[in-house]
Design a protein around this motif. Sequence first.
Motif, PDB file in Angstrom:
ATOM      1  N   ARG A 141       7.673 -58.050 -36.318  1.00 26.49           N
ATOM      2  CA  ARG A 141       6.437 -58.264 -37.080  1.00 26.49           C
ATOM      3  C   ARG A 141       6.189 -59.751 -37.269  1.00 26.49           C
ATOM      4  O   ARG A 141       7.071 -60.489 -37.725  1.00 26.49           O
ATOM      5  CB  ARG A 141       6.529 -57.585 -38.444  1.00 26.49           C
ATOM      6  CG  ARG A 141       5.193 -57.522 -39.177  1.00 26.49           C
ATOM      7  CD  ARG A 141       5.349 -57.078 -40.610  1.00 26.49           C
ATOM      8  NE  ARG A 141       6.006 -58.093 -41.403  1.00 26.49           N
ATOM      9  CZ  ARG A 141       7.029 -57.859 -42.206  1.00 26.49           C
ATOM     10  NH1 ARG A 141       7.520 -56.660 -42.344  1.00 26.49           N
ATOM     11  NH2 ARG A 141       7.584 -58.844 -42.893  1.00 26.49           N
ATOM     12  N   SER A 146      -0.614 -59.373 -40.944  1.00 19.86           N
ATOM     13  CA  SER A 146       0.598 -59.167 -40.153  1.00 19.86           C
ATOM     14  C   SER A 146       0.235 -58.404 -38.886  1.00 19.86           C
ATOM     15  O   SER A 146      -0.799 -57.739 -38.825  1.00 19.86           O
ATOM     16  CB  SER A 146       1.637 -58.384 -40.960  1.00 19.86           C
ATOM     17  OG  SER A 146       1.118 -57.148 -41.367  1.00 19.86           O
ATOM     18  N   ILE A 164       2.319 -56.546 -35.147  1.00 13.44           N
ATOM     19  CA  ILE A 164       3.578 -56.265 -34.459  1.00 13.44           C
ATOM     20  C   ILE A 164       3.386 -56.475 -32.967  1.00 13.44           C
ATOM     21  O   ILE A 164       2.412 -55.998 -32.384  1.00 13.44           O
ATOM     22  CB  ILE A 164       4.057 -54.833 -34.767  1.00 13.44           C
ATOM     23  CG1 ILE A 164       4.492 -54.734 -36.243  1.00 13.44           C
ATOM     24  CG2 ILE A 164       5.211 -54.428 -33.856  1.00 13.44           C
ATOM     25  CD1 ILE A 164       4.877 -53.352 -36.695  1.00 13.44           C
ATOM     26  N   TYR A 214      -4.148 -53.507 -47.013  1.00  5.67           N
ATOM     27  CA  TYR A 214      -3.816 -52.489 -46.011  1.00  5.67           C
ATOM     28  C   TYR A 214      -2.656 -51.645 -46.500  1.00  5.67           C
ATOM     29  O   TYR A 214      -2.051 -51.918 -47.526  1.00  5.67           O
ATOM     30  CB  TYR A 214      -3.417 -53.149 -44.683  1.00  5.67           C
ATOM     31  CG  TYR A 214      -4.303 -54.271 -44.213  1.00  5.67           C
ATOM     32  CD1 TYR A 214      -5.358 -54.030 -43.332  1.00  5.67           C
ATOM     33  CD2 TYR A 214      -4.067 -55.580 -44.627  1.00  5.67           C
ATOM     34  CE1 TYR A 214      -6.152 -55.066 -42.878  1.00  5.67           C
ATOM     35  CE2 TYR A 214      -4.873 -56.620 -44.184  1.00  5.67           C
ATOM     36  CZ  TYR A 214      -5.908 -56.361 -43.313  1.00  5.67           C
ATOM     37  OH  TYR A 214      -6.700 -57.386 -42.864  1.00  5.67           O
ATOM     38  N   GLU A 223       3.032 -51.490 -42.344  1.00  6.12           N
ATOM     39  CA  GLU A 223       3.603 -52.787 -41.984  1.00  6.12           C
ATOM     40  C   GLU A 223       2.548 -53.772 -41.520  1.00  6.12           C
ATOM     41  O   GLU A 223       2.693 -54.974 -41.663  1.00  6.12           O
ATOM     42  CB  GLU A 223       4.637 -52.614 -40.846  1.00  6.12           C
ATOM     43  CG  GLU A 223       5.954 -51.989 -41.275  1.00  6.12           C
ATOM     44  CD  GLU A 223       6.890 -52.996 -41.917  1.00  6.12           C
ATOM     45  OE1 GLU A 223       6.431 -54.030 -42.407  1.00  6.12           O
ATOM     46  OE2 GLU A 223       8.100 -52.716 -41.928  1.00  6.12           O
ATOM     47  N   MET A 255       7.903 -58.990 -49.411  1.00  6.77           N
ATOM     48  CA  MET A 255       7.029 -59.644 -48.437  1.00  6.77           C
ATOM     49  C   MET A 255       7.722 -60.800 -47.726  1.00  6.77           C
ATOM     50  O   MET A 255       7.145 -61.412 -46.832  1.00  6.77           O
ATOM     51  CB  MET A 255       5.766 -60.142 -49.145  1.00  6.77           C
ATOM     52  CG  MET A 255       4.809 -59.027 -49.490  1.00  6.77           C
ATOM     53  SD  MET A 255       3.255 -59.660 -50.146  1.00  6.77           S
ATOM     54  CE  MET A 255       3.577 -59.601 -51.893  1.00  6.77           C
ATOM     55  N   PHE A 271       5.369 -54.157 -45.171  1.00  6.94           N
ATOM     56  CA  PHE A 271       4.894 -55.444 -45.692  1.00  6.94           C
ATOM     57  C   PHE A 271       3.527 -55.313 -46.368  1.00  6.94           C
ATOM     58  O   PHE A 271       3.327 -55.774 -47.489  1.00  6.94           O
ATOM     59  CB  PHE A 271       4.835 -56.465 -44.551  1.00  6.94           C
ATOM     60  CG  PHE A 271       4.130 -57.743 -44.899  1.00  6.94           C
ATOM     61  CD1 PHE A 271       4.797 -58.752 -45.571  1.00  6.94           C
ATOM     62  CD2 PHE A 271       2.795 -57.935 -44.562  1.00  6.94           C
ATOM     63  CE1 PHE A 271       4.139 -59.935 -45.908  1.00  6.94           C
ATOM     64  CE2 PHE A 271       2.142 -59.112 -44.895  1.00  6.94           C
ATOM     65  CZ  PHE A 271       2.810 -60.113 -45.567  1.00  6.94           C
ATOM     66  N   GLN A 272       2.563 -54.674 -45.668  1.00  9.54           N
ATOM     67  CA  GLN A 272       1.214 -54.610 -46.222  1.00  9.54           C
ATOM     68  C   GLN A 272       1.152 -53.674 -47.425  1.00  9.54           C
ATOM     69  O   GLN A 272       0.384 -53.927 -48.361  1.00  9.54           O
ATOM     70  CB  GLN A 272       0.210 -54.189 -45.151  1.00  9.54           C
ATOM     71  CG  GLN A 272      -0.019 -55.227 -44.052  1.00  9.54           C
ATOM     72  CD  GLN A 272      -0.691 -56.501 -44.553  1.00  9.54           C
ATOM     73  OE1 GLN A 272      -1.148 -56.593 -45.675  1.00  9.54           O
ATOM     74  NE2 GLN A 272      -0.730 -57.518 -43.696  1.00  9.54           N
ATOM     75  N   ARG A 283       2.302 -55.631 -50.287  1.00 11.57           N
ATOM     76  CA  ARG A 283       1.262 -56.582 -50.693  1.00 11.57           C
ATOM     77  C   ARG A 283       0.187 -55.880 -51.522  1.00 11.57           C
ATOM     78  O   ARG A 283      -0.273 -56.404 -52.549  1.00 11.57           O
ATOM     79  CB  ARG A 283       0.667 -57.208 -49.430  1.00 11.57           C
ATOM     80  CG  ARG A 283      -0.387 -58.265 -49.665  1.00 11.57           C
ATOM     81  CD  ARG A 283      -0.710 -58.989 -48.361  1.00 11.57           C
ATOM     82  NE  ARG A 283      -1.842 -59.881 -48.502  1.00 11.57           N
ATOM     83  CZ  ARG A 283      -3.087 -59.577 -48.163  1.00 11.57           C
ATOM     84  NH1 ARG A 283      -3.354 -58.385 -47.641  1.00 11.57           N
ATOM     85  NH2 ARG A 283      -4.066 -60.442 -48.332  1.00 11.57           N
TER      86      ARG A 283
END
Lengths: 258, 256
Positions: A138, A146, A148, B50, B53, B195, B213-214, B217
């Motif tokens: 990622r 982000s 991938i 979002y 990830e 994060m 990750f998202q 967030r």
Amino acid sequence: MKNGRLFTRRNLLLAGAAAAGGLLWGRWSNTNVELPPTYGHILRMGDNLTYAAHRLLLPGQSMVREYRRCDISSFPVIFLDDRFLKPDHPMNNNQFRAWQANGFADWPGLRVEGLVARPRTYSLAELKRFRSRTQITRHTCEEGWSAIGEWTGVPLWRVLEEDVGLLPEARYVTFYCTDDYDDSIDMLDALHPQTLLAYGMNGRDLSVPHGAPVRLRVETQMGYKSMKYVDRIEVTSELDDGGENGNIQNGWSWYAGI
Amino acid sequence: MKTEVSERPDQTETMGHPAWVRVCHWLVALSFLALTFSGYVILMCHPRLYWGEVGNELTPALLELPISETHQHGEWGPRTPFTEDPAGPVSAVRNAVTFNENSWARSLHFLAAWFLVVGGSVYLLAAFLTGHFRNLWPSAGELSLGQFWREVIDHLRLRIRPATGGPQYGLLQKCAYCVVVFVAMPLIVLTGLAMSPTITAAIPMLGSLFGGFQSARTIHFFAAVALVLFLLVHVVMVVKSGFKCQMRAMTLWRKP
């Protein structure tokens, strides 16, 4: 001891704090970490606190998560400013276009120098002759997005440790890029198994917007440390923060592991 | 007009909060303000949220916030597919200079986060050791739906108990403090750490705990919204219950 007891709560807390401090101090002396300059700026001191804490409290080179092929996502390219659109910029001039048209076969190559035993310049074909690594990771941009992607390239440790050979004083690796960007990382991240000099993306040759012919992948840090168009690598004993062109003096954190 | 308020067992005036509560309170309060401000500036750079990830301007957003000019700008190059499948992942070049003050905003955010984590940790440790949590945790006897409902009505009508300068707290007040101390604050710190690429590499569970990750967030954002709402209500309650007494109890009030 006011109440005549040795094991008061306060004494236990103080002893615990002292023991933890001693352990951390011992580890700090062994990490060989030197903090980047702050120029007296309080935000840079905070950056250094984060950097020191990561190096002190986290185990060394943990692997970032790798994904499946079906996780590969759309991937934006950010051109930071309009200098890229000027016709005389290195990325847009005829020389670069000629290299690109020829699949970078005439590209002058990637120079690796500094505190190494055998400095040398690698053509793209020579970089591809190293045992490669492919990883689906990622990319995390400081902006907040982000993506991938699958990256193929030569692990930087293979070039540094197996080929040019690091000298004992080597502590930092600075990357100089064709688009005039340069930045550095410490040896812990440089020799991380997932830190690559990538020439392939998503099963194809790396495209120019994504950094062709060769870009860096530093998976343990934010995207801006994964520099594109790398053409020179210098190994140093002191941190070169890039001076007025570098991140620190331009208000950015040098360490971007968070 | 005389206002009716629910009776409390102990109406004797306290001499304010313990010194460590006062120090931790203001340390956390100031760092929270700095975190909210810098967090908002960071969000302005990419005001799209979002789940999972991955999330970027080439993928659909869960929520798009109209808080900066970067919101839905259209200066993108052509979309190039990565694979033979034209519906598969694409690449495109952004040709616009967007609002980005993350250089100082990110560093300020992380510096303030250090103060929040240190202040919060000292508070949790001291509160645990001194039994201070007894003041926050609703006792079995008072925790009833009827009492909860009565206090909600009282608060909505702004019939607020006069300040005593410290505990005892009302049921609704205890619930609010417990949610902040045991839910919202730990959640916002953990989603923040989730994060970081270096931290999630070292602690992979943290990366997957919130779904990527998202997701982390997005949860981080909503936890911040909840804490800002708490702050607003908290300030209104401080003013309505007796601003001078409450401020003295949390600052320089000493035992006579």
